[in-house]
Design a protein around this motif. Structure first.
Motif, PDB file in Angstrom:
ATOM      1  N   TRP A   1       7.226   3.366 -11.121  1.00  0.00           N
ATOM      2  CA  TRP A   1       5.989   2.965 -12.076  1.00  0.00           C
ATOM      3  C   TRP A   1       6.502   2.981 -13.462  1.00  0.00           C
ATOM      4  CZ3 TRP A   1       2.620  -0.609 -10.461  1.00  0.00           C
ATOM      5  CH2 TRP A   1       2.235  -0.644  -9.214  1.00  0.00           C
TER       6      TRP A   1
ATOM      7  N   ARG B   1      -3.190  -0.486  -8.375  1.00  0.00           N
ATOM      8  CA  ARG B   1      -1.934  -1.517  -7.967  1.00  0.00           C
ATOM      9  C   ARG B   1      -2.507  -2.901  -7.435  1.00  0.00           C
ATOM     10  NH1 ARG B   1      -2.800   1.539  -3.705  1.00  0.00           N
ATOM     11  NH2 ARG B   1      -2.253   1.033  -1.526  1.00  0.00           N
TER      12      ARG B   1
ATOM     13  N   ARG C   1       5.986  -1.994 -11.472  1.00  0.00           N
ATOM     14  CA  ARG C   1       6.706  -1.272 -10.620  1.00  0.00           C
ATOM     15  C   ARG C   1       8.209  -1.802 -10.515  1.00  0.00           C
ATOM     16  NH1 ARG C   1       7.708  -1.360  -4.617  1.00  0.00           N
ATOM     17  NH2 ARG C   1       7.502   0.424  -3.846  1.00  0.00           N
TER      18      ARG C   1
END
Length: 280
Positions: free
Chosen positions: A241, A213, A234
């Protein structure tokens, strides 16, 4: 740990989930319009996508499919080379372009190999973040010997994707009621890069990620996704997600941090001007 080095293993809460959410929320925008009315509708659609998602996909974007296929071909040819050959063009402490296979995101090693190149070659950058330091450093691309057409193909592709990026900046400007060149003027001397990503098969895909991420720090990310997929974003509303469904010959556009800050400053300045005009 499943036969992979501990450096690649994600924390349990960050590991890939066996199930994903299927949604069609991220906008897909057709850029094949003409005339003032069509451009206004296109700019409006892009503006709405930026406000709601910060991501969207574009089709009929003007980058030749044949060129994209050639880039994918030379990229595969390069990453298929023996590791000793690839490391002849490896990045080092003095030059951040070239091949790299030890990148970390959030202190966890990514399961990937990359090749980075500057769009503007050479590129001139400050030697340090110190505003009083006037030293300028020059950076030039590292190129592999093989495949022989790698350099020329990538340079041609850079020029075409750069045109698309500046067109998108113009449309974002128009969506805010600004002149078309209002944003592009900020990036005349941009330091953009093209990155080729390769994600080898992983023996323990439930433990590792190709890239963890993160947020993109630049202005715009123009991402070509293959038919394997895997990219997720996100969702702000609930933190889930969301997988981005691959669309043939589409590009995924991400409004990155530098552009968000620039837009906030422009909006703030416009509001201050209005306050001065009305005498508040």
């Amino acid at each position: 740990m499943g036969g992979i080095d501990q450096a690649f293993v994600q924390e349990p809460e960050q590991r890939p989930k066996p199930s994903t959410i299927e949604v069609d929320g991220i906008p897909v925008i057709d850029m094949s319009v003409s005339g003032t009315g069509g451009i206004e509708k296109l700019a409006s659609a892009i503006g709405n996508a930026c406000r709601k998602w910060g991501f969207f996909q574009v089709i009929n974007h003007g980058v030749p499919l044949e060129l994209r296929q050639r880039v994918e071909k030379v990229a595969k040819a390069f990453f298929d080379l023996p590791i000793e050959e690839k490391r002849k063009a490896k990045r080092d402490d003095l030059n951040f372009t070239g091949y790299h296979d030890e990148e970390h995101t959030k202190n966890v090693r990514d399961w990937k190999e990359v090749f980075d190149m500057l769009i503007e070659d050479p590129t001139f950058l400050p030697a340090s973040p110190d505003p009083d330091d006037e030293e300028i450093r020059t950076y030039s691309n590292k190129w592999p010997e093989n495949p022989p057409e790698f350099r020329e193909t990538c340079q041609e592709y850079c020029r075409e994707v750069e045109k698309l990026a500046f067109k998108l900046l113009e449309l974002i400007s128009l969506s805010l009621g600004l002149p078309a060149n209002r944003l592009s003027d900020f990036f005349k001397h941009q330091t953009g890069m093209l990155r080729l990503n390769y994600y080898p098969p992983c023996p323990s895909p439930e433990l590792a990620l190709g890239v963890g991420r993160h947020r993109d720090g630049g202005a715009l990310t123009v991402l070509a996704q293959d038919d394997v997929g895997g990219l997720q974003i996100r969702r702000q509303s609930d933190g889930e997600w969301i997988p981005i469904r691959p669309i043939p010959n589409a590009y995924i556009i991400n409004i990155a941090d530098a552009l968000q800050v620039t837009l906030l400053l422009l909006v703030q300045r416009r509001q201050e001007k209005r306050l001065l005009i009305v005498g508040v």
